[in-house]
Design a protein around this motif. Structure first.
Motif, PDB file in Angstrom:
ATOM      1  N   TYR A  28      29.422  35.008  38.009  1.00 50.26           N
ATOM      2  CA  TYR A  28      30.707  34.972  38.703  1.00 50.26           C
ATOM      3  C   TYR A  28      31.750  35.848  38.014  1.00 50.26           C
ATOM      4  O   TYR A  28      32.791  36.126  38.595  1.00 50.26           O
ATOM      5  CB  TYR A  28      31.247  33.539  38.762  1.00 50.26           C
ATOM      6  CG  TYR A  28      30.456  32.615  39.655  1.00 50.26           C
ATOM      7  CD1 TYR A  28      30.555  32.695  41.039  1.00 50.26           C
ATOM      8  CD2 TYR A  28      29.608  31.664  39.103  1.00 50.26           C
ATOM      9  CE1 TYR A  28      29.830  31.857  41.855  1.00 50.26           C
ATOM     10  CE2 TYR A  28      28.877  30.815  39.915  1.00 50.26           C
ATOM     11  CZ  TYR A  28      28.982  30.917  41.296  1.00 50.26           C
ATOM     12  OH  TYR A  28      28.261  30.080  42.091  1.00 50.26           O
ATOM     13  N   LYS A  29      31.474  36.299  36.773  1.00 54.77           N
ATOM     14  CA  LYS A  29      32.499  36.967  35.977  1.00 54.77           C
ATOM     15  C   LYS A  29      32.424  38.485  36.159  1.00 54.77           C
ATOM     16  O   LYS A  29      31.344  39.077  36.043  1.00 54.77           O
ATOM     17  CB  LYS A  29      32.334  36.607  34.505  1.00 54.77           C
ATOM     18  CG  LYS A  29      33.414  37.195  33.610  1.00 54.77           C
ATOM     19  CD  LYS A  29      33.156  36.864  32.161  1.00 54.77           C
ATOM     20  CE  LYS A  29      33.225  35.367  31.907  1.00 54.77           C
ATOM     21  NZ  LYS A  29      33.137  35.059  30.452  1.00 54.77           N
ATOM     22  N   PRO A  30      33.574  39.136  36.445  1.00 58.88           N
ATOM     23  CA  PRO A  30      33.569  40.596  36.501  1.00 58.88           C
ATOM     24  C   PRO A  30      33.347  41.191  35.109  1.00 58.88           C
ATOM     25  O   PRO A  30      33.736  40.605  34.100  1.00 58.88           O
ATOM     26  CB  PRO A  30      34.977  40.940  37.005  1.00 58.88           C
ATOM     27  CG  PRO A  30      35.534  39.659  37.539  1.00 58.88           C
ATOM     28  CD  PRO A  30      34.882  38.571  36.758  1.00 58.88           C
ATOM     29  N   VAL A  31      32.726  42.354  35.068  1.00 61.67           N
ATOM     30  CA  VAL A  31      32.524  43.069  33.811  1.00 61.67           C
ATOM     31  C   VAL A  31      32.905  44.522  34.014  1.00 61.67           C
ATOM     32  O   VAL A  31      32.833  45.055  35.124  1.00 61.67           O
ATOM     33  CB  VAL A  31      31.058  42.963  33.327  1.00 61.67           C
ATOM     34  CG1 VAL A  31      30.704  41.542  32.962  1.00 61.67           C
ATOM     35  CG2 VAL A  31      30.102  43.513  34.372  1.00 61.67           C
ATOM     36  N   LYS A  32      33.333  45.155  32.961  1.00 63.23           N
ATOM     37  CA  LYS A  32      33.746  46.555  33.035  1.00 63.23           C
ATOM     38  C   LYS A  32      32.566  47.421  33.426  1.00 63.23           C
ATOM     39  O   LYS A  32      31.460  47.279  32.903  1.00 63.23           O
ATOM     40  CB  LYS A  32      34.309  46.987  31.687  1.00 63.23           C
ATOM     41  CG  LYS A  32      35.022  48.329  31.745  1.00 63.23           C
ATOM     42  CD  LYS A  32      35.730  48.614  30.432  1.00 63.23           C
ATOM     43  CE  LYS A  32      36.493  49.931  30.506  1.00 63.23           C
ATOM     44  NZ  LYS A  32      37.237  50.221  29.253  1.00 63.23           N
ATOM     45  N   CYS A  76      46.281  37.349  38.623  1.00 66.44           N
ATOM     46  CA  CYS A  76      46.431  35.900  38.742  1.00 66.44           C
ATOM     47  C   CYS A  76      47.687  35.616  39.558  1.00 66.44           C
ATOM     48  O   CYS A  76      48.679  36.361  39.488  1.00 66.44           O
ATOM     49  CB  CYS A  76      46.531  35.277  37.351  1.00 66.44           C
ATOM     50  SG  CYS A  76      46.954  33.516  37.352  1.00 66.44           S
ATOM     51  N   CYS A  77      47.684  34.547  40.327  1.00 62.37           N
ATOM     52  CA  CYS A  77      48.834  34.224  41.172  1.00 62.37           C
ATOM     53  C   CYS A  77      50.064  33.848  40.350  1.00 62.37           C
ATOM     54  O   CYS A  77      51.178  33.823  40.877  1.00 62.37           O
ATOM     55  CB  CYS A  77      48.495  33.099  42.135  1.00 62.37           C
ATOM     56  SG  CYS A  77      48.097  31.516  41.340  1.00 62.37           S
ATOM     57  N   LYS A  78      49.882  33.591  39.048  1.00 65.79           N
ATOM     58  CA  LYS A  78      51.013  33.247  38.181  1.00 65.79           C
ATOM     59  C   LYS A  78      51.564  34.474  37.447  1.00 65.79           C
ATOM     60  O   LYS A  78      52.358  34.346  36.526  1.00 65.79           O
ATOM     61  CB  LYS A  78      50.599  32.168  37.174  1.00 65.79           C
ATOM     62  CG  LYS A  78      50.315  30.812  37.809  1.00 65.79           C
ATOM     63  CD  LYS A  78      49.884  29.802  36.752  1.00 65.79           C
ATOM     64  CE  LYS A  78      49.653  28.426  37.365  1.00 65.79           C
ATOM     65  NZ  LYS A  78      50.928  27.751  37.686  1.00 65.79           N
ATOM     66  N   HIS A 116      44.123  39.880  34.872  1.00 63.91           N
ATOM     67  CA  HIS A 116      44.004  40.774  36.024  1.00 63.91           C
ATOM     68  C   HIS A 116      42.698  41.553  35.952  1.00 63.91           C
ATOM     69  O   HIS A 116      41.978  41.509  34.947  1.00 63.91           O
ATOM     70  CB  HIS A 116      45.178  41.754  36.074  1.00 63.91           C
ATOM     71  CG  HIS A 116      45.159  42.783  35.003  1.00 63.91           C
ATOM     72  ND1 HIS A 116      45.691  42.555  33.746  1.00 63.91           N
ATOM     73  CD2 HIS A 116      44.656  44.055  34.961  1.00 63.91           C
ATOM     74  CE1 HIS A 116      45.537  43.630  32.998  1.00 63.91           C
ATOM     75  NE2 HIS A 116      44.897  44.561  33.709  1.00 63.91           N
ATOM     76  N   ILE A 117      42.437  42.273  37.026  1.00 68.60           N
ATOM     77  CA  ILE A 117      41.315  43.199  37.080  1.00 68.60           C
ATOM     78  C   ILE A 117      41.840  44.511  37.657  1.00 68.60           C
ATOM     79  O   ILE A 117      42.625  44.518  38.600  1.00 68.60           O
ATOM     80  CB  ILE A 117      40.150  42.638  37.930  1.00 68.60           C
ATOM     81  CG1 ILE A 117      38.965  43.602  37.927  1.00 68.60           C
ATOM     82  CG2 ILE A 117      40.586  42.359  39.352  1.00 68.60           C
ATOM     83  CD1 ILE A 117      37.735  43.035  38.655  1.00 68.60           C
ATOM     84  N   GLU A 134      40.781  38.528  31.071  1.00 72.32           N
ATOM     85  CA  GLU A 134      40.420  37.196  31.569  1.00 72.32           C
ATOM     86  C   GLU A 134      41.229  36.075  30.938  1.00 72.32           C
ATOM     87  O   GLU A 134      41.115  34.921  31.340  1.00 72.32           O
ATOM     88  CB  GLU A 134      38.939  36.922  31.357  1.00 72.32           C
ATOM     89  CG  GLU A 134      38.481  37.017  29.912  1.00 72.32           C
ATOM     90  CD  GLU A 134      37.002  36.725  29.769  1.00 72.32           C
ATOM     91  OE1 GLU A 134      36.504  35.822  30.486  1.00 72.32           O
ATOM     92  OE2 GLU A 134      36.341  37.399  28.961  1.00 72.32           O
ATOM     93  N   GLY A 135      42.070  36.360  29.939  1.00 68.35           N
ATOM     94  CA  GLY A 135      42.860  35.326  29.301  1.00 68.35           C
ATOM     95  C   GLY A 135      44.101  34.963  30.107  1.00 68.35           C
ATOM     96  O   GLY A 135      44.805  35.833  30.627  1.00 68.35           O
TER      97      GLY A 135
END
Length: 473
Positions: A28-32, A76-78, A116-117, A134-135
Motif C-alpha cells: 500500500y506504500k508509495p516508493v520513490k 495530507c488533508c491537514k 505528501h507525495i 510519510e511522516g
C-alpha cells in the motif's frame, strides 16, 4: 483492538513537528521511482494508502511547462493552516471583499502537516514518484472514525442516483440519506454523511438551474411531436432568453374521465381575482362558487345556537344542496326561512342571496357538471395529491419530473380500474334487465353508484306497494 496500522505515539499535540510514521503493508506504500500511467491512477493509489494509514488525502499544487503537466503534488488533508480572518467584538467578519457576516465557530483540521507525495512527468507519458514524505505531525484517525473524514467519505454513483430518484417522490436529501442508512444497515456502511447528501443535491440543483429552462422547452417540444393534445407557450426577451420562469402559480384543471363531454363550469372559492380572471380567460364557462366554503361559514354568521337547530339546518340545506327544485322555489323558501328565523337583517345572508346565481345548485340545473357538482372537493383532492410530490423550492426541471411522476401514478390507477371493469363481475342486487345492462356499459365505480340509486328506487317502490296493501287498495 487490532488495526491495519500501529501508531508510534499515542499522545501528541497537533502541529508540534513530531513525526508519526504508521506501519502499513508495503503493497500500500508509495516508493520513490514508482510509475503510474495517469494522474488519476496515482491519486487513487495514494488515496487508498491514506485510508489504510488513517488520514485524508487531497490534490494540491502543480507545475505546467509548455502546456504539459510536469509536476503534481498530493498532500495530507491537514497540510497548511487555516487563513486568519478579522472579527469585531461581536463576532462579525468585516472583510472588504465579502458581505458582513457573523462568525461560525468551526474548528479547523489544518495543522501544517508536511506529509505528501510528489510526481514528475517522465518520457513515455508516465508519472513517477519523485519524492515521498510519510511522516505526519498529528495523530492518525482510528478505523472506526474514518467515515467522518471529509477527504475519505463520498457517495457512490448508486447512492447519488437513489437521492435523485427519491427526490421525485418529494423526499429531500436528508430523508433519502436516512432511508439508505436503513437499507445499508447503519451509518458506517454508507461511507458518507447527510451533509454529503445535501451537498450533492445542492450541486445538482445548481447545475440544473443553469440549463433547466432549455431542457424543459426541448422536453415539451418532443412531447408535442408525439401528442397532438400537448400545448405550451413560453416568452423570450430580446436576447432570446426565457423569461417569467419562477414564481409562477401552479393551476390544476380537474375533469372526469370515461365520458365524452367537456366541463363548462369552473368551481372556485370566493376569490374576487379568480372571478375576474376566469371570465377573461374562459369566456364560455360559468363560474361557480364552492358551496362547502360558503356553508361552513353559516355557523359563524348566524350563531351556533341557531345553526344547531335541526329545523333551520335541514330547511336551509334542502334549498342549496339540491337541484330537484326550481330557482323560483329556492327564492320563495329562502325568504320564508329568513322571515321565520328573523334573519332578514343579516348582512352576510343578504349578500349570499344576492349572488345566489353563483353558488346555489338549482341555478345550475341545465349545466353538465359531470361529478364536479357543487364543491371544490375534487380539486382539493388533486391539490393534496400533487402537494405530496411538489414544493415551492423545486427547480423547474424538478417540478416537471415530479409532475410526470404523479401523472404516471394516475395513469396506472386508471389502467388498474379499467382492468377491474373488464375482468371482474359485480353481484346483481335487483335482478333487473337494467342492472345487467349497466354492468356491460359502465365502469365499476360508476356502476356501484348507479346500483345504489337503483336500490333506493326499488326499495321506495316496494314500500309504497306495501303501504297500499295495508290501506286496503
Amino acid at each position: 483492538m487490532e488495526d491495519d496500522h500501529e501508531y508510534v505515539s499515542s499522545v501528541l499535540v497537533e502541529g508540534q513537528g513530531v513525526d508519526i510514521i504508521p506501519e502499513v503493508a508495503s503493497s500500500y506504500k508509495p516508493v520513490k521511482g514508482m510509475r503510474f500511467s495517469s494522474i488519476d491512477q496515482a491519486f487513487d493509489f495514494y488515496y487508498e494508502y491514506a485510508k489504510k494509514t488513517g488520514f485524508g488525502a487531497r490534490k494540491d499544487g502543480y507545475y505546467v511547462h509548455g502546456g504539459v503537466l510536469k509536476t503534481k503534488y498530493f498532500t495530507c488533508c491537514k497540510e497548511g493552516h487555516k487563513p486568519a480572518k478579522m472579527y469585531d467584538s461581536k463576532g462579525y467578519c468585516n472583510e472588504s471583499s465579502k458581505p458582513y457576516y457573523k462568525r461560525r465557530k468551526r474548528p479547523t483540521i489544518r495543522c501544517g502537516c508536511r506529509a505528501h507525495i510528489q510526481l514528475k512527468f517522465v518520457e513515455g507519458d508516465f508519472f513517477e514518484v519523485d519524492d515521498f514524505v510519510e511522516g505526519h505531525n498529528h495523530r492518525m484517525v482510528a478505523d472506526s472514525d474514518m467515515q467522518f473524514v471529509r477527504y475519505v467519505r463520498k457517495l457512490t454513483h448508486v447512492q447519488e442516483e437513489a437521492i435523485y430518484e427519491l427526490s421525485n417522490m418529494n423526499l429531500g436529501p436528508v430523508k433519502a440519506f436516512n432511508l439508505m442508512r436503513t437499507q445499508y444497515g447503519g451509518f458506517e456502511k454508507l461511507g458518507a454523511t447527510k451533509d454529503d447528501s445535501k451537498n450533492f443535491k445542492q450541486g445538482l440543483n445548481c447545475y440544473i438551474g443553469e440549463y433547466d429552462a432549455e431542457m424543459i422547452v426541448q422536453r415539451l417540444c418532443a412531447k408535442k411531436t408525439f401528442s397532438s393534445d400537448c400545448s405550451f407557450e413560453y416568452d423570450v426577451n430580446d436576447d432570446r432568453e426565457l423569461i417569467r420562469l419562477y414564481k409562477i402559480v401552479f393551476v390544476l384543471f380537474t375533469a372526469i374521465d370515461n365520458h365524452c363531454h367537456s366541463v363548462t363550469v369552473v368551481v372556485t372559492d370566493q376569490d374576487p381575482v379568480m372571478k375576474q380572471d376566469i371570465a377573461a380567460v374562459f369566456p364560455n364557462t360559468r363560474h361557480m362558487l364552492c358551496m362547502w366554503h360558503i356553508m361552513k361559514k353559516v355557523a359563524d354568521k348566524v350563531g351556533a345556537d341557531l345553526c344547531n337547530k335541526e329545523d333551520f339546518k335541514s330547511r336551509l340545506c334542502n334549498i342549496v344542496w339540491t337541484d330537484s327544485i326550481s330557482p323560483l322555489e329556492v327564492e320563495k323558501k329562502w325568504q320564508a326561512i329568513m322571515v321565520e328565523f328573523e334573519l332578514d337583517k343579516n348582512k352576510w345572508l343578504t349578500d349570499m342571496y344576492e349572488i345566489r346565481f353563483d353558488w346555489i345548485h338549482a341555478f345550475y340545473r341545465d349545466e353538465l357538471l359531470f361529478g364536479l357538482m357543487r364543491t371544490r372537493s375534487r380539486s382539493e383532492s388533486e391539490n393534496h395529491f400533487f402537494g405530496k410530490a411538489t414544493n415551492s423550492q423545486l427547480t423547474l426541471l424538478e417540478f416537471f419530473n415530479h409532475f410526470d411522476f404523479c401523472m404516471e401514478i394516475q395513469r396506472y390507477n386508471g389502467r388498474r380500474c379499467d382492468h377491474d371493469s373488464r375482468y371482474t363481475y359485480p353481484q346483481l342486487e335487483t335482478r333487473s334487465y337494467l342492472e345487467r345492462e349497466a354492468i356491460r356499459i359502465y365502469t365499476r365505480d360508476i356502476f356501484n353508484d348507479l346500483q345504489d340509486e337503483m336500490n333506493e328506487i326499488v326499495g321506495g317502490v316496494h314500500n309504497s306497494v306495501l303501504m297500499k296493501k295495508n290501506e286496503g287498495f
